[in-house]
Design an enzyme around this catalytic site. Structure first.
Site, mmCIF file in Angstrom:
data_model
loop_
_atom_site.group_PDB
_atom_site.id
_atom_site.type_symbol
_atom_site.label_atom_id
_atom_site.label_comp_id
_atom_site.label_asym_id
_atom_site.label_seq_id
_atom_site.Cartn_x
_atom_site.Cartn_y
_atom_site.Cartn_z
ATOM 1 N N HIS A 70 0.839 -1.201 0.000
ATOM 2 C CA HIS A 70 0.000 0.000 0.000
ATOM 3 C C HIS A 70 0.872 1.248 0.000
ATOM 4 O O HIS A 70 1.941 1.290 0.624
ATOM 5 C CB HIS A 70 -0.942 0.011 1.214
ATOM 6 C CG HIS A 70 -0.238 0.039 2.545
ATOM 7 N ND1 HIS A 70 0.054 1.213 3.197
ATOM 8 C CD2 HIS A 70 0.206 -0.954 3.346
ATOM 9 C CE1 HIS A 70 0.644 0.935 4.354
ATOM 10 N NE2 HIS A 70 0.757 -0.370 4.459
ATOM 11 N N ASP A 72 -0.737 4.250 0.768
ATOM 12 C CA ASP A 72 -1.355 5.192 1.700
ATOM 13 C C ASP A 72 -0.654 5.124 3.052
ATOM 14 O O ASP A 72 -0.040 4.109 3.420
ATOM 15 C CB ASP A 72 -2.857 4.945 1.843
ATOM 16 C CG ASP A 72 -3.189 3.587 2.433
ATOM 17 O OD1 ASP A 72 -2.570 2.572 2.007
ATOM 18 O OD2 ASP A 72 -4.068 3.508 3.311
ATOM 19 N N ASP A 101 6.639 1.968 6.578
ATOM 20 C CA ASP A 101 5.315 1.373 6.373
ATOM 21 C C ASP A 101 4.577 2.073 5.239
ATOM 22 O O ASP A 101 3.748 2.942 5.494
ATOM 23 C CB ASP A 101 4.509 1.458 7.666
ATOM 24 C CG ASP A 101 3.194 0.719 7.631
ATOM 25 O OD1 ASP A 101 3.004 -0.118 6.731
ATOM 26 O OD2 ASP A 101 2.359 0.980 8.504
ATOM 27 N N GLU A 133 -5.100 0.759 2.716
ATOM 28 C CA GLU A 133 -4.770 -0.244 3.739
ATOM 29 C C GLU A 133 -4.845 0.340 5.129
ATOM 30 O O GLU A 133 -5.274 -0.329 6.068
ATOM 31 C CB GLU A 133 -3.369 -0.813 3.478
ATOM 32 C CG GLU A 133 -3.076 -2.109 4.216
ATOM 33 C CD GLU A 133 -2.546 -1.914 5.636
ATOM 34 O OE1 GLU A 133 -2.521 -2.909 6.398
ATOM 35 O OE2 GLU A 133 -2.154 -0.790 5.990
ATOM 36 N N GLU A 134 -4.440 1.598 5.272
ATOM 37 C CA GLU A 134 -4.442 2.236 6.595
ATOM 38 C C GLU A 134 -5.827 2.744 6.989
ATOM 39 O O GLU A 134 -6.030 3.156 8.122
ATOM 40 C CB GLU A 134 -3.451 3.411 6.616
ATOM 41 C CG GLU A 134 -2.011 3.032 6.332
ATOM 42 C CD GLU A 134 -1.365 2.228 7.445
ATOM 43 O OE1 GLU A 134 -2.081 1.835 8.397
ATOM 44 O OE2 GLU A 134 -0.152 1.978 7.361
ATOM 45 N N GLU A 162 4.816 -5.595 4.180
ATOM 46 C CA GLU A 162 4.635 -4.930 5.475
ATOM 47 C C GLU A 162 5.926 -4.988 6.292
ATOM 48 O O GLU A 162 6.728 -5.916 6.137
ATOM 49 C CB GLU A 162 3.496 -5.589 6.259
ATOM 50 C CG GLU A 162 2.113 -5.336 5.710
ATOM 51 C CD GLU A 162 1.643 -3.913 5.950
ATOM 52 O OE1 GLU A 162 2.281 -3.181 6.734
ATOM 53 O OE2 GLU A 162 0.643 -3.518 5.340
ATOM 54 N N HIS A 347 4.115 4.428 12.065
ATOM 55 C CA HIS A 347 3.027 5.217 12.654
ATOM 56 C C HIS A 347 3.515 6.199 13.720
ATOM 57 O O HIS A 347 2.699 6.869 14.356
ATOM 58 C CB HIS A 347 1.939 4.315 13.257
ATOM 59 C CG HIS A 347 1.176 3.518 12.237
ATOM 60 N ND1 HIS A 347 -0.104 3.043 12.451
ATOM 61 C CD2 HIS A 347 1.505 3.114 10.983
ATOM 62 C CE1 HIS A 347 -0.517 2.387 11.380
ATOM 63 N NE2 HIS A 347 0.461 2.416 10.476
#
EC number: 3.5.1.18
Length: 376
Positions: A70, A72, A101, A133-134, A162, A347
């Site tokens: 992903h 995003d 990520d 995905e997020e 990931e 994150h």
């Protein structure tokens, strides 16, 4: 293709879900330049969409190997020491939202794909990349897979990039994930004066026993590949500003991360039955965002482990820890394993990835492709 420069270009697109901000265009341009047939697909409407997705493929026949991931990212938050979307390199570290990520891993995939193309691109190599995905994951990989199946694209195996490594690149890969269930419980009552409880109905008196009963159940002790399931109360809400008023409603939210001892719908039914025992008129909303799954150790995990061992000298631990990922969708069509960069900073403020790790990951992915597509 130099993976770090591509990772920087992707980071410079502030693709906070559901915005794409040009990230998939950067990726499609890079893959198109290698000869991939790139299809950009948009699914869904507001508020969860539209979401841009990319399917890119090169070659024909078998085997068909897929990279998935992903572009995003989560919001940057406050307190960064650098611009989160500048792709700055400092002391051998690439900073930026998505560095770990998982824009760094996607760049490593493209670098490996370039080497694969230079070798003549036997078989079929594809990329499944989503921009959702997020977020709710409603209009991303799940819909992209349905589109692929309807157009005759079905990989034999897939690697999701990931950030699976725990501390050092190559120390862990994910061969499965626990399932996830969220439940919202709203118990209605009747507002009234606290001095006259007979004239009111306090919903808190029924909500608390519900939560007590739910927490009292021992879900399991874990299984061969999974840690024990756990139920966590994640929110309590009454919203009563007055000290002398019995509220009219009390709400709670909970999450269950469950292993392969359970099915989501069975847990949902148990929650509904428990709520009904104490508050028959309560409203219960349940969303199962993924079932527990396991890709049994075998050909795919062995190929990845061999590539990691050859590049880093490490033997990755086979794990099912962590949250959900889009592998929960991919597993329905082919074996899937997650392997990528170390994830300690994902994150977080000042998210980063080691330049050396991104380059090493590209070499690991290249070794993997050489093994997958080696002549029989």
């Amino acid at each position: 293709m130099e993976p770090v420069a591509l990772a920087q270009a992707l980071i410079r697109c502030p693709s906070v879900t559901p915005a794409d901000a040009g990230a998939l265009d950067v990726l499609a341009s890079a893959l198109g330049g290698l000869g991939f047939d790139c299809t950009l697909l948009s699914f869904g409407q507001a508020p969860d969409g539209p979401i841009r997705n990319l399917f890119a493929t090169i070659g024909s026949g078998g085997p068909h190997f897929a990279f998935a991931g992903h572009t995003d990212v989560v919001p940057e938050g406050a307190g960064w020491s650098v611009d989160p979307y500048a792709g700055q390199i400092r002391d051998g570290l690439l900073f930026g939202r998505g560095a770990a990520d998982m824009k760094g891993a996607i760049a490593a995939m493209v670098s490996a794909a370039a080497a694969h193309v230079a070798r003549g691109a036997p078989g079929t190599l594809s990329f499944l990349i989503t921009g959702d995905e997020e977020g709710p994951a409603t209009h991303g990989t799940d819909e992209l897979l349905r589109w692929m199946e309807s157009h005759g694209h079905r990989p034999d195996m897939c690697l999701v990039g990931e950030p699976s490594s725990a501390h050092d690149l190559g120390d862990m890969m994910k061969i499965g994930r626990r399932g996830s269930l969220n439940a919202w419980i709203a118990v209605k009552g009747a507002q009234g004066h606290v001095a006259y409880p007979d004239r009111a109905d306090n919903p808190i008196r029924r909500l608390l026993p519900i939560l007590t009963d739910l927490q009292a159940r021992h879900l399991d002790s874990g299984t061969d590949w999974f840690t024990p399931s756990n139920l966590e109360i994640t929110d309590l809400e009454v919203g009563n500003p007055a000290t002398n008023v019995i509220p009219a409603e009390a709400k709670a939210r909970l999450n269950i991360r469950f292993n392969d001892s359970h099915r989501g719908e069975d847990l949902a039914n148990w929650i509904r039955e428990t709520v009904a025992k104490h508050a028959p008129s309560a409203e219960v909303t349940i969303r199962i965002s993924g079932e527990a799954f396991l890709t049994e150790p075998g050909a795919l995990s062995t190929l990845i482990a061999d590539a990691v061992q050859a590049e880093t000298g490490r033997t990755p631990e086979l794990s099912t820890t962590g949250g959900t990922s889009d592998a929960r969708f991919i597993r329905r069509i082919c074996p899937v394993v997650e392997f990528g960069l170390p994830g300690q900073s994902m994150h977080k403020v000042d998210e980063l990835a080691s330049v050396a790790d991104i380059e090493a990951l590209a070499r690991i992915y290249d070794r993997l492709l050489q093994s997958v597509f080696a002549p029989a």
